[in-house]
Design a protein around this motif. Structure first.
Motif, short mmCIF file in Angstrom:
data_model
loop_
_atom_site.label_atom_id
_atom_site.label_comp_id
_atom_site.label_asym_id
_atom_site.label_seq_id
_atom_site.Cartn_x
_atom_site.Cartn_y
_atom_site.Cartn_z
N TRP A 174 -4.47 10.07 31.53
CA TRP A 174 -4.90 9.52 32.91
C TRP A 174 -3.43 9.44 33.54
O TRP A 174 -2.71 8.51 33.44
CB TRP A 174 -5.39 8.20 32.59
CG TRP A 174 -6.13 7.77 33.78
CD1 TRP A 174 -6.15 8.01 35.07
CD2 TRP A 174 -7.03 6.59 33.51
NE1 TRP A 174 -7.03 7.33 35.64
CE2 TRP A 174 -7.64 6.42 34.99
CE3 TRP A 174 -7.64 5.73 32.76
CZ2 TRP A 174 -8.70 5.41 35.15
CZ3 TRP A 174 -8.57 4.69 33.06
CH2 TRP A 174 -9.05 4.55 34.23
N GLY A 175 -3.47 10.42 34.55
CA GLY A 175 -2.16 10.41 35.58
C GLY A 175 -2.00 9.73 36.82
O GLY A 175 -3.24 9.20 37.06
N THR A 176 -0.99 9.99 37.63
CA THR A 176 -1.04 9.23 38.73
C THR A 176 -2.10 9.66 39.68
O THR A 176 -2.82 8.79 40.41
CB THR A 176 0.42 9.55 39.57
OG1 THR A 176 1.31 9.02 38.41
CG2 THR A 176 0.60 8.85 40.82
N THR A 177 -2.42 10.93 39.64
CA THR A 177 -3.40 11.55 40.77
C THR A 177 -4.56 12.00 40.08
O THR A 177 -5.25 12.82 40.69
CB THR A 177 -2.90 12.34 41.69
OG1 THR A 177 -2.23 13.42 41.05
CG2 THR A 177 -1.90 11.50 42.59
N SER A 178 -4.59 12.13 38.49
CA SER A 178 -5.38 12.93 38.05
C SER A 178 -6.01 12.29 36.95
O SER A 178 -5.62 11.16 36.32
CB SER A 178 -4.86 14.12 37.21
OG SER A 178 -3.78 13.86 36.41
N PHE A 179 -7.27 12.63 36.28
CA PHE A 179 -8.04 12.01 35.21
C PHE A 179 -8.65 13.06 34.54
O PHE A 179 -9.65 13.67 35.03
CB PHE A 179 -8.84 10.90 35.80
CG PHE A 179 -10.02 10.19 34.75
CD1 PHE A 179 -9.55 9.12 34.32
CD2 PHE A 179 -10.80 10.72 34.15
CE1 PHE A 179 -10.33 8.50 33.37
CE2 PHE A 179 -11.80 10.28 33.43
CZ PHE A 179 -11.57 8.87 32.94
N ARG A 180 -8.43 12.92 33.13
CA ARG A 180 -9.20 13.87 32.17
C ARG A 180 -9.74 13.30 30.96
O ARG A 180 -8.88 12.37 30.64
CB ARG A 180 -8.44 15.39 31.83
CG ARG A 180 -7.95 16.24 32.89
CD ARG A 180 -7.13 17.30 32.41
NE ARG A 180 -5.77 16.80 31.87
CZ ARG A 180 -5.04 17.60 31.15
NH1 ARG A 180 -5.43 18.81 31.08
NH2 ARG A 180 -3.93 17.36 30.65
N ALA A 181 -10.74 13.50 30.73
CA ALA A 181 -11.25 12.88 29.40
C ALA A 181 -11.95 13.74 28.56
O ALA A 181 -12.73 14.74 29.18
CB ALA A 181 -11.95 11.58 29.72
N TRP A 182 -12.21 13.45 27.37
CA TRP A 182 -13.06 14.58 26.31
C TRP A 182 -13.60 13.37 25.33
O TRP A 182 -13.12 12.41 24.62
CB TRP A 182 -11.99 15.31 25.45
CG TRP A 182 -11.03 16.07 26.35
CD1 TRP A 182 -11.74 17.33 26.75
CD2 TRP A 182 -9.89 15.84 27.09
NE1 TRP A 182 -10.40 17.90 27.54
CE2 TRP A 182 -9.40 16.94 27.93
CE3 TRP A 182 -9.09 14.62 26.85
CZ2 TRP A 182 -8.28 16.99 28.49
CZ3 TRP A 182 -7.66 14.80 27.58
CH2 TRP A 182 -7.16 15.81 28.36
N ASP A 185 -12.73 15.10 36.71
CA ASP A 185 -12.76 14.92 38.12
C ASP A 185 -12.55 13.37 38.40
O ASP A 185 -13.08 13.05 39.67
CB ASP A 185 -13.80 15.50 38.86
CG ASP A 185 -15.37 15.03 38.34
OD1 ASP A 185 -15.14 14.29 37.40
OD2 ASP A 185 -16.23 15.06 38.97
N GLY A 186 -12.17 12.59 37.49
CA GLY A 186 -12.09 11.20 37.73
C GLY A 186 -10.70 10.89 38.53
O GLY A 186 -10.06 11.65 38.91
N PRO A 187 -10.77 9.57 39.14
CA PRO A 187 -9.47 9.14 39.92
C PRO A 187 -8.37 9.06 39.08
O PRO A 187 -8.35 8.27 37.97
CB PRO A 187 -10.13 7.90 40.42
CG PRO A 187 -10.99 7.28 39.40
CD PRO A 187 -11.77 8.29 38.97
N GLY A 188 -7.16 9.11 39.72
CA GLY A 188 -6.04 9.00 39.09
C GLY A 188 -5.50 7.46 39.10
O GLY A 188 -6.45 6.43 39.88
N ILE A 189 -4.58 6.94 38.66
CA ILE A 189 -4.48 5.59 38.34
C ILE A 189 -4.26 4.90 39.84
O ILE A 189 -4.49 3.73 40.17
CB ILE A 189 -3.15 5.22 37.56
CG1 ILE A 189 -1.80 5.59 38.31
CG2 ILE A 189 -3.32 5.79 36.27
CD1 ILE A 189 -0.60 4.97 37.35
N LEU A 190 -3.51 5.46 40.96
CA LEU A 190 -3.39 4.94 42.35
C LEU A 190 -4.88 4.50 42.59
O LEU A 190 -5.09 3.52 43.34
CB LEU A 190 -2.73 5.99 43.19
CG LEU A 190 -1.21 6.33 42.57
CD1 LEU A 190 -0.60 7.25 43.93
CD2 LEU A 190 -0.46 4.80 42.68
#
Length: 297
Positions: A9-17, A31-36
């Protein structure tokens, strides 16, 4: 059966498995929301997680790395000093709201120029866990990381703000006015413009002076307006690679997004160095290895 849920989970990215008992990927979300964006939601990070992964949340352990564990994230975890390996990261997980958060890394914390990373350490661990060897790792991005491992241990790294500087120059300087005034960059010639920029980036002299050539070459009709951005990208990446690889012996591995990783590989080739691109999935593999060492999976 879900054995582990891993999140990068990054500033502008979201990946999960969603992973099975052997670490195999059963399902993924990219395609999830980043932390901001997630932090601004009414329900915050918990709501963002429920929205994206609600169907997965059946009691399986959850592990997360990246800027989600920063001061602007869900919980701020401490930075671990170097040298650092997978075991140290596993032993330092922070449990908060039912999620195990991976800590970050700090280089030279008491020195004149301390440096930090969050998330990249997990990707490097993933490469090593997958059988990759030691050497120099380049992780391109908004803030590129140059890291070295020895014996499966992260021993040094430094940050270069190439991506953010490129965005600022493109969007907020006189160079950007020329870029925006030009036509959409045609594909033919873009790679040549990038390589030309890499050659300019390797030259001696102050970088801030060489950057201005992106304007003057265009004014002299020696660089099409549609190629300024590619030339500027090459110049900045070329300067970064020329300095980063100066004293780098041994293999070079690039970990990152496909198109950006390819640009860095091209820059290394222009400068006469070979660099391999790691296969995708290093963050997922790293999360699995850290969780396994902690006994979560």
């Amino acid at each position: 059966m879900t054995a582990l849920i891993g999140i990068d989970w990054g500033t502008t990215s979201f990946r999960a498995w969603r992973m099975g008992p052997g670490g195999e990927v059963l399902d993924s979300v990219t395609d999830g929301p980043g932390i901001l964006a997630a932090g601004a939601l009414p329900g915050g990070f918990a709501q963002a997680l429920q929205d994206r992964l609600g169907g997965w949340l059946d009691g399986a352990p959850i592990i997360a790395s990246g800027m989600i564990a920063s001061r602007n994230g869900w919980v701020e975890t401490p930075y671990l000093p170097l040298p650092l390996d997978a075991g140290a990261l596993a032993n330092s997980l922070t449990l908060h709201d039912g999620i195990h958060f991976v800590t970050g890394a700090v280089s030279d914390p008491d020195g004149p120029s301390p440096d930090v990373m969050r998330g990249e350490e997990t990707e490097i661990i993933g490469h090593l866990a997958g059988g990759g060897g030691d050497g120099l790792f380049v992780l391109p991005g908004t803030h590129s990381k140059w890291a070295r491992t020895e014996g499966g241990t992260l021993v040094s790294f430094r940050t270069v703000m190439t991506g953010e500087v490129f965005g600022a120059l493109r969007d907020h300087t006189i160079l950007g006015r020329l870029i925006q005034a030009g036509p959409a960059s045609p594909e033919p010639g873009r790679d040549d413009a990038f390589r030309r920029g890499v050659e300019a980036g390797r030259q001696d002299g102050a970088l801030l002076g060489r950057i201005f050539s992106a304007r003057t070459l265009a004014l002299m009709d020696r660089l099409p307006l549609g190629h300024i951005a590619d030339y500027l990208s090459g110049l900045l990446i070329g300067d970064e690679v020329a300095h980063g690889a100066q004293d780098a012996a041994g293999p070079v591995t690039i970990i990152g997004r496909g198109d950006l990783a390819a640009r860095y590989q091209t820059a290394f080739a222009v400068l006469g160095r070979a660099a391999d691109i790691a296969p995708p999935g290093m963050a997922q593999r790293g999360l699995w290895d850290i969780a396994r060492l902690r006994g979560l999976a």
